[in-house]
Design a protein around this motif. Structure first.
Motif, PDB file in Angstrom:
ATOM      1  N   ARG B 197     -49.502  29.654  90.332  1.00 53.64           N
ATOM      2  CA  ARG B 197     -48.089  29.919  89.939  1.00 53.64           C
ATOM      3  C   ARG B 197     -47.879  28.588  88.653  1.00 53.64           C
ATOM      4  O   ARG B 197     -48.011  27.113  88.811  1.00 53.64           O
ATOM      5  CB  ARG B 197     -47.006  29.708  90.613  1.00 53.64           C
ATOM      6  N   ASN B 198     -47.033  29.038  87.407  1.00 57.06           N
ATOM      7  CA  ASN B 198     -46.684  27.577  86.793  1.00 57.06           C
ATOM      8  C   ASN B 198     -48.295  26.421  86.232  1.00 57.06           C
ATOM      9  O   ASN B 198     -47.856  25.700  85.483  1.00 57.06           O
ATOM     10  CB  ASN B 198     -45.693  26.656  87.164  1.00 57.06           C
ATOM     11  N   THR B 204     -47.797  31.385  77.577  1.00 58.48           N
ATOM     12  CA  THR B 204     -46.032  32.042  77.723  1.00 58.48           C
ATOM     13  C   THR B 204     -45.105  31.941  78.786  1.00 58.48           C
ATOM     14  O   THR B 204     -44.273  32.262  78.837  1.00 58.48           O
ATOM     15  CB  THR B 204     -46.962  33.846  77.981  1.00 58.48           C
ATOM     16  N   ARG B 205     -45.822  30.851  79.649  1.00 61.10           N
ATOM     17  CA  ARG B 205     -44.080  30.083  80.194  1.00 61.10           C
ATOM     18  C   ARG B 205     -44.567  28.953  80.586  1.00 61.10           C
ATOM     19  O   ARG B 205     -44.587  28.156  81.382  1.00 61.10           O
ATOM     20  CB  ARG B 205     -44.596  30.591  81.483  1.00 61.10           C
ATOM     21  N   PRO B 206     -44.182  27.907  79.271  1.00 59.44           N
ATOM     22  CA  PRO B 206     -44.183  26.619  79.114  1.00 59.44           C
ATOM     23  C   PRO B 206     -43.521  26.237  80.538  1.00 59.44           C
ATOM     24  O   PRO B 206     -42.842  26.311  80.889  1.00 59.44           O
ATOM     25  CB  PRO B 206     -44.016  26.287  78.041  1.00 59.44           C
ATOM     26  N   THR B 207     -43.946  24.928  80.842  1.00 60.62           N
ATOM     27  CA  THR B 207     -43.428  24.241  81.768  1.00 60.62           C
ATOM     28  C   THR B 207     -43.511  22.490  81.401  1.00 60.62           C
ATOM     29  O   THR B 207     -44.814  22.225  80.849  1.00 60.62           O
ATOM     30  CB  THR B 207     -43.727  24.153  83.031  1.00 60.62           C
TER      31      THR B 207
END
Lengths: 92, 384
Positions: B197-198, B204-207
């Motif tokens: 995850r992450n 699409t889910r930048p961190t």
């Protein structure tokens, strides 16, 4: 200020999602000089965009449009890499 | 069909790596780890694994690259020893704090100086408090089993921490013994696909990962990391139970050997447990109630299980293969804390530094309570 998170409620390893992060402007750190461009000389090679360490070169699609002085630190790399000397560092 | 091969511990770990087939292995050679990566590189060259090996310029870079690969979304493994771990230490802390589930084989070797290439546990103890899981193998078989189990522990959502499989330099890394390998497809099914995850390359889910933490958040993030390491104890037992169904071998946080009615026990890590088991058997034949508690998991430290396992003992000797100059050796200190309030007699011994052998007669002396604090050391008996 919002209440600070507890250790149980923080994202794992403190990973920060864009929605939660303040978009702090950092152009205030610029010291002395800022880039100025003569767009008539620009050949749109985008080397300045590629080399700018602060992503402060702005584009419209794939066309150079100028500099975002909210983030530019005045390092002068853009002026240095410009092959047609269209960029000049000028006093603030 | 059982696939039993004559393998050194280093080769056994390399075969576990071949079967796990990690995406990325950034690694730098160092004795006595080298046979691991040398064997693994040959297996890749022979087309038996598809891992990308990253040849780095140092162990500091190896762990840095491992963090990048693991957080980008690739299953990542590496290996090192001694000075390599010392050079890597700065980044090991960061790997733990970034919760990167990297699996690393550590061929335990004495830290310099004087420079030495043989086994002790000073390298492991150097990063004792880095927040990584440290599991100690007794044999080549154990090293294989723990390596197969390690990705499942590291990648568990409750853990997400580096897992070190520690195998005694030379004694395990270079000694050949029969090792039973699981079928390739069973290992592949057991470890499953790598899903993080992450993952940083999920656009699409930048961190932002590894952010600066000021006094308002550092303490909370450290506590969160400690909780993950504590959770690894349950996860280890769950994974061990599942692994036992496949292998009929059980490697959990600790192993109680003839301890149920023992009045005198030794607590030890690593290959020394094998020597102690032989002496326990001899003493049992002589009707002495001796037993061994072998710790597999040094981090997390299974304090409650240790206290329960040693409950019936009158005296316990703890063997440290690392010293703590000016203080109490690490395993002794942990045991003293775990057994605090109990009325059993606890003695601590340092042995085996820099590859010094521990012989069965030494172990008998320890059981008798007649051994010096530094077992096998020449010179005057230490006054403390």
């Amino acid at each position: 200020m919002a209440e600070l998170s507890t250790w149980e409620s923080l994202p794992i390893a403190g990973a920060v999602r864009p929605s939660g992060a303040p978009r702090t402007k950092t152009g205030g750190w610029r010291t002395g000089e800022k880039p100025a461009v003569d767009v008539s000389l620009c050949v749109n090679c985008l080397l300045c965009w590629l080399y700018c360490p602060d992503s402060a070169v702005t584009l419209s699609g794939e066309t150079f449009t100028g500099f975002d002085l909210e983030y530019c630190k005045g390092c002068g790399i853009c002026a240095d890499v410009c092959p047609v000397a269209a960029i000049e560092m000028v006093p603030e | 069909m059982t696939d039993v091969r004559l393998l050194t511990g280093g080769e056994a770990v390399a075969h576990a790596m071949r079967q796990i087939d990690p995406d990325v292995v950034p690694v730098y050679p160092i004795t006595p780890q080298t046979p691991i990566i040398q064997t693994f590189a040959k297996l890749i060259a022979d087309g038996e694994a598809s891992t990308e090996i990253v040849n780095v310029e140092s162990e500091h870079s190896a762990m840095s690259a491992a963090i990048g690969a693991a957080l980008a979304g690739g299953r990542t493994m590496t290996a090192t020893s001694s000075q390599g771990l010392a050079l890597m230490a700065e980044v090991v802390y960061i790997a733990a704090s970034m919760r990167a589930p990297i699996v690393m084989a550590l061929g335990n070797r004495a830290l310099s100086g004087p420079i030495n290439i043989h086994c002790d546990h000073s390298d492991s103890m150097l990063i004792r408090d880095s927040g990584v899981v440290q599991l100690f193998a007794e044999s080549a078989q154990d090293a294989y089993d723990l390596t197969v189990m390690a990705p499942r522990i590291a990648e568990d959502a409750r853990v997400l921490l580096p897992v070190l499989v520690c195998l005694d330099g030379f004694t395990i890394t270079h000694s050949a013994e029969p090792v039973s390998l699981l079928p390739d497809d069973e290992v592949a099914r057991f470890v499953g696909p790598y899903r993080l995850r992450n993952a940083v390359l999920d656009t699409t889910r930048p961190t932002t990962q590894g952010p600066f933490a000021m006094p308002d958040y550092y303490f909370e993030l450290r506590r969160q990391q400690a909780a993950a390491l504590e959770a690894a104890l349950d996860v280890l037992e769950e994974v061990a139970a599942e692994f036992e169904l496949l292998s009929r071998r059980r490697v959990g946080a600790l192993e109680a050997y003839r301890l149920e009615d023992a009045t005198r026990a030794i607590v030890a890590l690593g290959s020394t447990a094998g020597t102690v088991k032989d002496v326990v058997d001899e003493l049992r034949d002589e009707h002495e109630a001796a037993g061994l508690l072998r710790l597999v998991s040094f981090r997390p430290f299974p304090s409650a299980a240790i206290a329960a396992a040693l409950e019936g003992c009158a005296s316990v000797a703890v063997l440290d293969r690392a010293d703590s100059p000016g203080g109490t050796p690490p395993l002794h200190a942990e045991l003293a804390a775990a057994l605090y309030g109990s009325d059993l007699e606890l003695a601590g011994h340092v042995y085996g530094l820099g590859g010094r052998e521990l012989h069965p007669p030494d172990v008998r002396e320890i059981f008798r309570g007649a051994a010096a604090p530094y077992v096998g050391l020449r010179g005057e008996r230490c006054p403390v």
